[in-house]
Design an enzyme around this catalytic site. Structure first.
Site, PDB file in Angstrom:
ATOM      1  N   ARG A  51       0.801  -1.227   0.000  1.00 32.47           N
ATOM      2  CA  ARG A  51       0.000   0.000   0.000  1.00 32.47           C
ATOM      3  C   ARG A  51       0.835   1.278   0.000  1.00 32.47           C
ATOM      4  NH1 ARG A  51      -2.668  -3.896   1.659  1.00 32.47           N
ATOM      5  NH2 ARG A  51      -0.689  -4.367   2.624  1.00 32.47           N
ATOM      6  N   THR A  52       1.808   1.339   0.906  1.00 31.28           N
ATOM      7  CA  THR A  52       2.520   2.609   1.066  1.00 31.28           C
ATOM      8  C   THR A  52       3.268   2.952  -0.221  1.00 31.28           C
ATOM      9  OG1 THR A  52       2.755   2.046   3.383  1.00 31.28           O
ATOM     10  CG2 THR A  52       4.084   3.879   2.595  1.00 31.28           C
ATOM     11  N   LYS A  80      26.407  -4.749  -1.698  1.00 27.58           N
ATOM     12  CA  LYS A  80      27.877  -4.712  -1.812  1.00 27.58           C
ATOM     13  C   LYS A  80      28.497  -4.070  -0.586  1.00 27.58           C
ATOM     14  CE  LYS A  80      27.259  -3.736  -6.707  1.00 27.58           C
ATOM     15  NZ  LYS A  80      27.242  -2.574  -7.594  1.00 27.58           N
ATOM     16  N   ARG A 101      11.356   3.725   3.338  1.00 25.22           N
ATOM     17  CA  ARG A 101      10.966   2.780   4.409  1.00 25.22           C
ATOM     18  C   ARG A 101      12.202   1.953   4.751  1.00 25.22           C
ATOM     19  NH1 ARG A 101       5.802  -1.141   4.550  1.00 25.22           N
ATOM     20  NH2 ARG A 101       4.897   0.841   5.169  1.00 25.22           N
ATOM     21  N   HIS A 129       5.070   5.888  11.536  1.00 23.08           N
ATOM     22  CA  HIS A 129       4.570   5.741  10.156  1.00 23.08           C
ATOM     23  C   HIS A 129       3.651   6.945   9.931  1.00 23.08           C
ATOM     24  CE1 HIS A 129       3.413   4.051   6.428  1.00 23.08           C
ATOM     25  NE2 HIS A 129       3.031   2.840   6.795  1.00 23.08           N
TER      26      HIS A 129
END
Ligand code: CP
Length: 303
Positions: A51-52, A80, A101, A129
């Site tokens: 969703r986000t 890496k 995120r 959030h």
């Protein structure tokens, strides 16, 4: 002009919350506006999302912007050994805004200190959030007509649930909220949030069960018990099915009650709830597009 970030919900004032609600209403009526034309937005998802990420990317597309980024850090140079510091330093040379995120609490604040361009926190571990909270507030104001005098029941994982932490902070600036926390002891609302409510003279109640106590609820905010936050799988198994909301449990509730959930759900809301008009979680997720259009426009000073 000094750059504006959105890392914690407390980075915005009450006036800004209300401004974003008004702007979201405008975007819901008229979603396609070319305000981001010529701008590039990086979406950096070091942790899974449906969703986000997709609602942010829809919001950017509807605003006429371009998107770069990754949906999985295993396809980036992080594998890496490149640090978050260097990743952000690089990407802030390419984009006008970064949506990020990350599983580590505090990572978004750290990124904002490195980046030349604004950072929007799309979730940092169990911490915050804030864009979810703004869409939750938009869902509450749309369905209840107000953000004052809201009696909210937060259910499930209140310990690791970043959405409930951010929402609690946001609703605390409005008049006379009442918080009801329903969680097993292992997943109880952390003391720091309870102390915060006490310091502001805001009422909260803690319960182990929700049968028979939800008749006064304006909002039931269900949450998933998050497997990914547990280090011990046995601890997760003990609490994973602790609360399951079923349609028959909604009989004695207010006609105006709405059930919210940030989603994804696993089995904490039975599918027989989905057809009840009190179920609002899928529309809540749709509201994410309009709210995120408003957040981007506000951060970038487009309106
Ligand atoms: N609500 C929410 O954050 O959902 P995603 O994890 O799918 O982005």
């Amino acid at each position: 002009m000094q750059k504006r970030d959105l890392i914690s919900i407390t980075d915005f004032s009450k006036a800004e919350y209300l401004q974003i609600m008004e702007m979201a209403k405008g975007f819901e009526k008229n979603p396609n506006q070319n305000l981001l034309k010529g701008k590039v937005v990086a979406t950096l998802f070091f942790e899974p999302s449906t969703r986000t990420r997709l609602s942010f990317e829809t919001a950017i597309n509807r605003l006429g912007g371009k998107i770069i980024g990754f949906t999985d850090s295993s396809s980036s140079s992080v594998t890496k050994g490149e640090t978050l510091h260097d990743t952000i330093r690089m990407v802030s040379n390419y984009a006008d805004l970064i949506v990020m995120r990350h599983p580590l609490e505090g990572s978004a604040r750290y990124a904002s200190q490195i980046s030349k361009v604004p950072i929007i926190n799309a979730g940092d571990g169990a911490n915050q959030h804030p864009t979810q909270t703004l869409l939750d507030m938009y869902s509450i104001i749309k369905t209840q007509g107000r953000l004052d005098n809201i009696n909210i029941f937060m259910v499930g994982d209140l310990k690791y649930g970043r959405t409930v932490h951010s929402l609690l902070m946001a609703l605390s600036v409005f008049e006379n909220p009442i918080f009801n926390f329903i969680a097993p002891p292992e997943l109880a609302m952390p003391d720091e949030y309870k102390r915060f409510l006490t310091s502001k003279g805001i009422r909260y109640f803690e319960h182990r069960e929700f049968t028979g106590i939800i008749s006064e609820a304006d909002i039931i905010y269900m949450t998933r018990v998050q497997k990914e936050r547990f280090t011990d799988p046995i601890e997760y198994e003990k609490v994973r099915n602790v609360y399951i909301l079923r349609n028959k449990m909604l009989q004695q509730t207010k006609p105006t009650l709405k059930i919210l959930h940030p989603l994804p759900r696993v089995n904490e809301i039975n599918e027989d709830v989905d057809s009840n008009p009190k179920a609002y979680y899928f529309t809540q997720a749709e509201n994410g597009v309009y709210t995120r259009q408003a957040i981007i426009s506000h951060i970038m000073g487009l309106i």
